[in-house]
Design a protein around this motif. Structure first.
Motif, PDB file in Angstrom:
ATOM      1  N   VAL A 290       0.861  -1.177   0.000  1.00 34.27           N
ATOM      2  CA  VAL A 290       0.000   0.000   0.000  1.00 34.27           C
ATOM      3  C   VAL A 290       0.902   1.233   0.000  1.00 34.27           C
ATOM      4  N   ILE A 291       0.894   1.958  -1.108  1.00 32.52           N
ATOM      5  CA  ILE A 291       1.714   3.161  -1.243  1.00 32.52           C
ATOM      6  C   ILE A 291       0.768   4.353  -1.178  1.00 32.52           C
ATOM      7  N   SER A 292       0.720   4.993  -0.020  1.00 31.87           N
ATOM      8  CA  SER A 292      -0.252   6.057   0.208  1.00 31.87           C
ATOM      9  C   SER A 292       0.249   6.985   1.297  1.00 31.87           C
ATOM     10  N   PHE A 293      -0.586   7.954   1.631  1.00 36.91           N
ATOM     11  CA  PHE A 293      -0.378   8.744   2.841  1.00 36.91           C
ATOM     12  C   PHE A 293      -1.431   8.281   3.845  1.00 36.91           C
ATOM     13  N   ASP A 294      -2.202   9.197   4.441  1.00 35.76           N
ATOM     14  CA  ASP A 294      -3.144   8.743   5.460  1.00 35.76           C
ATOM     15  C   ASP A 294      -4.371   8.049   4.888  1.00 35.76           C
ATOM     16  N   GLN A 295      -4.430   7.881   3.560  1.00 33.60           N
ATOM     17  CA  GLN A 295      -5.503   7.099   2.958  1.00 33.60           C
ATOM     18  C   GLN A 295      -5.487   5.650   3.446  1.00 33.60           C
ATOM     19  N   VAL A 316       4.895   1.878   3.279  1.00 31.56           N
ATOM     20  CA  VAL A 316       6.068   2.695   2.949  1.00 31.56           C
ATOM     21  C   VAL A 316       6.106   3.893   3.897  1.00 31.56           C
ATOM     22  N   ASP A 317       7.086   4.774   3.692  1.00 36.06           N
ATOM     23  CA  ASP A 317       7.272   5.846   4.659  1.00 36.06           C
ATOM     24  C   ASP A 317       6.081   6.798   4.744  1.00 36.06           C
ATOM     25  N   GLY A 318       5.293   6.903   3.668  1.00 35.54           N
ATOM     26  CA  GLY A 318       4.150   7.803   3.682  1.00 35.54           C
ATOM     27  C   GLY A 318       3.013   7.341   4.565  1.00 35.54           C
ATOM     28  N   ASN A 319       3.012   6.051   4.949  1.00 32.97           N
ATOM     29  CA  ASN A 319       1.900   5.552   5.757  1.00 32.97           C
ATOM     30  C   ASN A 319       2.316   4.608   6.888  1.00 32.97           C
ATOM     31  N   THR A 320       3.609   4.425   7.101  1.00 34.56           N
ATOM     32  CA  THR A 320       4.047   3.609   8.238  1.00 34.56           C
ATOM     33  C   THR A 320       4.030   4.496   9.479  1.00 34.56           C
ATOM     34  N   SER A 321       2.876   4.512  10.141  1.00 30.42           N
ATOM     35  CA  SER A 321       2.700   5.393  11.295  1.00 30.42           C
ATOM     36  C   SER A 321       1.871   4.694  12.362  1.00 30.42           C
ATOM     37  N   GLY A 334       1.582  -7.736  12.664  1.00 27.93           N
ATOM     38  CA  GLY A 334       2.331  -8.530  11.705  1.00 27.93           C
ATOM     39  C   GLY A 334       2.591  -7.830  10.387  1.00 27.93           C
ATOM     40  N   ALA A 335       1.858  -6.742  10.111  1.00 27.88           N
ATOM     41  CA  ALA A 335       2.143  -5.959   8.902  1.00 27.88           C
ATOM     42  C   ALA A 335       3.502  -5.282   9.057  1.00 27.88           C
ATOM     43  N   GLN A 336       4.113  -4.902   7.928  1.00 28.58           N
ATOM     44  CA  GLN A 336       5.434  -4.290   7.984  1.00 28.58           C
ATOM     45  C   GLN A 336       5.506  -3.065   7.079  1.00 28.58           C
ATOM     46  N   GLY A 337       6.450  -2.189   7.362  1.00 21.98           N
ATOM     47  CA  GLY A 337       6.615  -0.991   6.557  1.00 21.98           C
ATOM     48  C   GLY A 337       8.038  -0.496   6.602  1.00 21.98           C
ATOM     49  N   THR A 338       8.382   0.364   5.637  1.00 24.59           N
ATOM     50  CA  THR A 338       9.734   0.911   5.557  1.00 24.59           C
ATOM     51  C   THR A 338       9.713   2.422   5.740  1.00 24.59           C
ATOM     52  N   ILE A 339      10.742   2.934   6.402  1.00 24.26           N
ATOM     53  CA  ILE A 339      10.954   4.373   6.543  1.00 24.26           C
ATOM     54  C   ILE A 339      12.444   4.636   6.345  1.00 24.26           C
ATOM     55  N   TRP A 362       8.503   9.607  15.075  1.00 23.66           N
ATOM     56  CA  TRP A 362       9.851  10.167  14.946  1.00 23.66           C
ATOM     57  C   TRP A 362      10.274  10.264  13.482  1.00 23.66           C
ATOM     58  N   SER A 363       9.363   9.931  12.583  1.00 24.11           N
ATOM     59  CA  SER A 363       9.698   9.876  11.156  1.00 24.11           C
ATOM     60  C   SER A 363      10.251  11.205  10.654  1.00 24.11           C
ATOM     61  N   TYR A 364      11.417  11.148  10.068  1.00 26.18           N
ATOM     62  CA  TYR A 364      12.089  12.280   9.430  1.00 26.18           C
ATOM     63  C   TYR A 364      12.484  13.398  10.401  1.00 26.18           C
ATOM     64  N   ALA A 365      12.420  13.127  11.692  1.00 20.78           N
ATOM     65  CA  ALA A 365      12.925  14.119  12.649  1.00 20.78           C
ATOM     66  C   ALA A 365      14.431  14.256  12.495  1.00 20.78           C
ATOM     67  N   GLY A 366      15.130  13.136  12.324  1.00 20.01           N
ATOM     68  CA  GLY A 366      16.579  13.179  12.155  1.00 20.01           C
ATOM     69  C   GLY A 366      16.974  13.883  10.881  1.00 20.01           C
ATOM     70  N   GLU A 367      16.263  13.610   9.794  1.00 23.62           N
ATOM     71  CA  GLU A 367      16.564  14.254   8.522  1.00 23.62           C
ATOM     72  C   GLU A 367      16.334  15.760   8.601  1.00 23.62           C
TER      73      GLU A 367
END
Length: 463
Positions: A290-295, A316-321, A334-339, A362-367
């Motif tokens: 699933v490649i999305s944002f909050d959808q 993906v990073d847009g929705n792994t929250s 059990g679902a997985q996501g990448t950031i 914490w997503s993209y706080a370091g960046e």
């Protein structure tokens, strides 16, 4: 391309100054399963139907989670021991931000804004840039369904900013990059991942601390295949971010011998996703991306209602929250996501919470922290707060030199006449001439029973 100077095993709780386990790019296709197998031919229709519903879930067997938390990149400098600047400026460094507080990526705004504010606090505690405190001005980016970003950029440019940190969305950045760089101002995104920006005509003024989705897509596709999937379905946001990831995941899957059996698109602003879900489920893929944002809040319940097991879902990073307040407990277990980026260290989280006690992601706080810190160091190295002069030094302060990990430590070296190599919370940053990081980490997260993503493993790669 530069080789990895330092590496990380954040999945095992070690810092990236140690040897990495670059698992994703070499994850065993030895684990590659044979897919859904049929029964003996003697089962009843009802039994066959039940087996069909559960077979896809049972075919996946992903690498065991390594867990762990991140570590700080290295020792920080002493703000009280920073020598006085050898340069001066009549115009203090002013940085704007174009980060989401509304729209489909609004959940990313708080950690990104906190990261920039923390960097400004530390820079000013060390005496600022060229002898003066720096200033930060925050403005909302909205999303691609509004014109908020353009209005915000015009406001920031009118205030004389030297750089704008943002946007988070690649689609939003495409609407304003010409306005920003055309004004001689740096655009520095902590989260843009579209490969399109690598070759964008930006006058050398576009930079990012997030890696191109060439890396995230490659690692996610390889990881899914290492779980034993042979067929993959995708539900994709039809914009620069979504289609870029879609292309790279597909290439990776097919290169590993798999097949993408369904690719369903939707547009920003859509609120109904039943047709996309029905089409993907009908293709009976082993895994669904699933490649999305909050959808995803709307898409996930439709998938699970169709009998899709959470272990088949990859984000993906847009929705792994954190979906603990949005979905019933256990929905995503059990679902997985990448950031992209390393796992946040406990010290970094504590510092961020000191800036914003309400933070949960914490997503993209370091960046974001790294973007502001690099801008300040490049300004000091240039002896100027002019955007073009700062941009000319960004590759240098991230490249070969004495390693340092924050403004105080790095600026001490600079003011002593040395060369610096800044490594930050987002990883070992080394820019190329296009403003892209040439090496990065992709974190893989696994959802717990509360629908909260937990660190599982970290994969390193080069671009």
């Amino acid at each position: 391309m530069t080789a990895l100077r330092t590496a990380s095993g954040f999945g095992t709780g070690t810092g990236y100054a140690r040897t990495a386990k670059i698992a994703a790019l070499g994850l065993g296709l030895a684990m590659f399963a044979s897919g859904c197998s049929g029964g003996s031919g003697e089962s009843s229709a009802e039994e066959t139907s039940a087996e069909t519903e559960t077979a896809a879930a049972s075919v996946l067997s992903c690498p065991e989670s390594q867990g762990g938390t991140g570590e700080d990149p290295g020792a920080k400098g002493d703000p009280a021991a920073v020598p006085a600047s050898t340069g001066t400026t009549d115009v203090p460094l002013k940085v704007g931000t174009l980060l989401p507080t509304t729209g489909s990526l609004a959940y990313l705004g708080p950690p990104e804004i906190a990261g920039t504010n923390l960097a400004v606090e530390e820079i000013n505690a060390a005496g600022g840039v060229l002898g003066k405190d720096i200033e930060i001005v925050h403005r909302d980016s909205g999303d691609t369904t509004t014109d908020i970003a353009t209005q915000s950029v015009n406001d920031l440019l009118s205030q004389g900013v030297s750089a704008i940190v943002g946007a988070a969305s690649s689609g939003v950045s495409k609407t304003v990059i010409g306005n920003i760089t055309g004004a001689g101002v740096i655009q520095f995104s902590p989260a843009n991942t579209s490969p399109d920006f690598t070759t964008w005509d930006d006058n050398g003024l576009y930079w990012r601390t997030a890696p191109s989705d060439l890396l995230q897509g490659r690692i996610l596709g390889n990881y899914i295949m290492s779980c034993g999937a042979q067929t993959v379905g995708m539900i994709v946001l039809n914009d620069a971010y979504g289609t870029g990831l879609q292309s790279n995941v597909k290439t990776s899957v097919e290169s590993a011998g798999g097949q993408v059996v369904a690719e369903e698109m939707f547009n920003e602003g859509d609120s109904q996703f039943s047709s996309q879900v029905d089409s993907v489920v009908a293709a009976k893929p082993d895994a669904i991306v699933v490649i999305s944002f909050d959808q995803a809040k709307s898409i996930v319940p439709l998938l699970t209602a169709k009998g899709v097991d959470a272990s088949q879902l990859f984000f993906v990073d847009g929705n792994t929250s954190d979906y603990s307040k949005d979905l019933d407990a256990g929905t995503l277990e059990g679902a997985q996501g990448t950031i992209p980026g390393t796992f946040a260290s406990e010290n970094f989280k504590e510092s961020l919470l000191g800036v914003d006690p309400a933070l949960k992601d914490w997503s993209y706080a370091g960046e974001s922290y790294d973007a502001v810190t690099l801008l300040a160091l490049a300004s000091e190295a240039a002896g100027s707060t002019d955007g073009k002069a700062i941009a000319a030094q960004l590759e240098s302060v991230s490249g070969e030199g004495e390693k340092c990990y924050d403004f105080a430590g790095c600026v001490t070296i600079l003011r002593g006449g040395g060369d610096i190599d800044y490594d930050g919370y987002s990883g070992p940053i080394t820019f190329d001439e296009n403003g892209d990081p040439t090496e990065a980490f992709i974190g893989i997260y696994q959802y717990d029973g509360d629908n909260v993503p937990q660190p599982s493993r970290s994969e390193a790669g080069k671009l």
